[in-house]
Design an enzyme around this catalytic site. Structure first.
Site, PDB file in Angstrom:
ATOM      1  N   CYS A 171       0.843  -1.203   0.000  1.00 60.57           N
ATOM      2  CA  CYS A 171       0.000   0.000   0.000  1.00 60.57           C
ATOM      3  C   CYS A 171       0.881   1.257   0.000  1.00 60.57           C
ATOM      4  CB  CYS A 171      -0.973  -0.064   1.176  1.00 60.57           C
ATOM      5  SG  CYS A 171      -2.369   1.065   1.000  1.00 60.57           S
ATOM      6  N   HIS A 183      -3.502  -5.649   0.972  1.00 62.89           N
ATOM      7  CA  HIS A 183      -2.830  -5.902   2.250  1.00 62.89           C
ATOM      8  C   HIS A 183      -2.761  -7.394   2.573  1.00 62.89           C
ATOM      9  CE1 HIS A 183      -2.493  -1.770   3.871  1.00 62.89           C
ATOM     10  NE2 HIS A 183      -3.516  -1.537   3.085  1.00 62.89           N
ATOM     11  N   GLU A 214      -0.917  -8.760   4.766  1.00 65.04           N
ATOM     12  CA  GLU A 214      -0.753  -8.948   6.217  1.00 65.04           C
ATOM     13  C   GLU A 214      -2.093  -8.946   6.949  1.00 65.04           C
ATOM     14  OE1 GLU A 214      -0.605  -6.162   4.723  1.00 65.04           O
ATOM     15  OE2 GLU A 214      -0.964  -4.453   6.051  1.00 65.04           O
TER      16      GLU A 214
END
Lengths: 217, 95
Positions: free
Chosen positions: A86, A194, A196
């Site tokens: 990002c 994302h 994660e």
């Protein structure tokens, strides 16, 4: 294996990366303040999401001249694995480690939703545990994720197999449906989604977990 | 003993999106102009103006500093153009 997570004023996904790596996969992490200059003992670097320097000037523009990122550029040139998520992707383009630029979403809205993607791993070492054309879903959360590059640059990226993640339903106007790019050597990956936030099953999906797991032998 | 003052300059740099780059904020503003009843606006692009003051030995040196700053930081050449709209001695120079 220790992952260095670079922390800027305004980073807000640094702890998410730590949880995904340490909590979910058992990979140790160390936070690296942007003013530090040492990558000693670091085997991979993550530039996390957020709003470094409040996105002043342009997203990623001020972060890209921080002392730590000179070290990260040298680390990447030596073949060290670098992942920009990002805001981290925006920073990688500002640094010139990846081509193009990320600009305001086509419809101006901040998008916070699940994005269906297809993976085209090619030579990207971060994506080596994914199959060619594999459909996955990762969360996106950005206001400036519209990837822009001129037609020649995009054609070159396509030809070299460096568009490694594509939106299945383009949410932001990115040319070529680009959601993620890697460098020619395959060690630097930048992506707007994302991974994660898709490692812990309680978040609703674990499609991102194999990305960080690529660091484990 | 007094030292001569270092010349000071003021510059104005305009940064605009390259014509090929989508400008959704400019487009939304254009649509708002229409809703406001301001007719005839056919194109509206949003850029940035930066006002910079600097010290340099002379005008040429000041220009070269501004060019370096604009190329490397103020504008991203992938999506933006910049131009030096104004460069002149600072108004309060010598004070």
């Amino acid at each position: 294996m220790t992952i260095g997570v670079v922390v800027f004023p305004g980073s807000n996904c640094d702890r998410d990366v730590r949880w995904a790596a340490e909590g979910c996969l058992g990979i140790p992490t160390r936070f690296l303040w942007h003013e530090e200059r040492s990558l000693e003992g670091i085997d991979a670097v993550v530039l996390p999401g957020g709003f470094s320097y409040g996105d002043y000037l342009r997203c990623g523009a001020i972060a890209h001249v921080s002392p730590m990122l000179s070290e990260v550029a040298a680390f990447a040139a030596r073949g060290g694995p670098v992942l920009g998520i990002c805001n981290g992707f925006q920073i990688l383009t500002e640094m010139g480690l990846l081509p193009g630029a990320l600009t305001r979403n086509r419809q101006l809205h901040f998008l916070c939703e699940a994005a269906p993607l297809t993976v085209h791993p090619g030579a990207c070492q971060w994506l080596r545990h994914y199959g060619e054309g594999e459909p996955i879903s990762l969360p996106i959360a950005h206001g400036e994720g519209c990837f822009q590059a001129d037609a020649d640059t995009l054609a070159a990226l396509e030809g070299e197999g460096r568009v490694v993640l594509r939106y299945a339903a383009n949410p932001n106007g990115s040319v070529g449906d680009v959601a993620g790019l890697c460098n020619a050597q395959g060690n630097v990956l930048g992506l707007m989604p994302h991974p994660e936030r898709a490692c812990d099953p309680i978040t609703g999906g674990t499609d991102g977990s194999r990305l960080l797991a690529s660091l484990l032998s | 003993m007094t030292f001569p003052p270092v010349p000071r300059f003021q510059a104005r740099v305009l940064v605009s999106l390259r014509p090929s780059v989508l400008d959704p904020a400019g487009e939304a503003t254009r649509a708002a102009a229409q809703r406001l009843g301001v007719d005839g606006i056919t194109r509206l692009r949003i850029g940035k103006a930066m006002e910079v003051e600097l010290e340099a030995p002379d005008l040429d040196a000041a220009r070269s500093q501004i060019e370096r700053l604009s190329d490397r930081l103020l504008a991203n050449p992938v999506i933006e153009n910049w131009c030096l709209e104004q460069l002149k001695p600072a108004e309060d120079a010598g004070s």
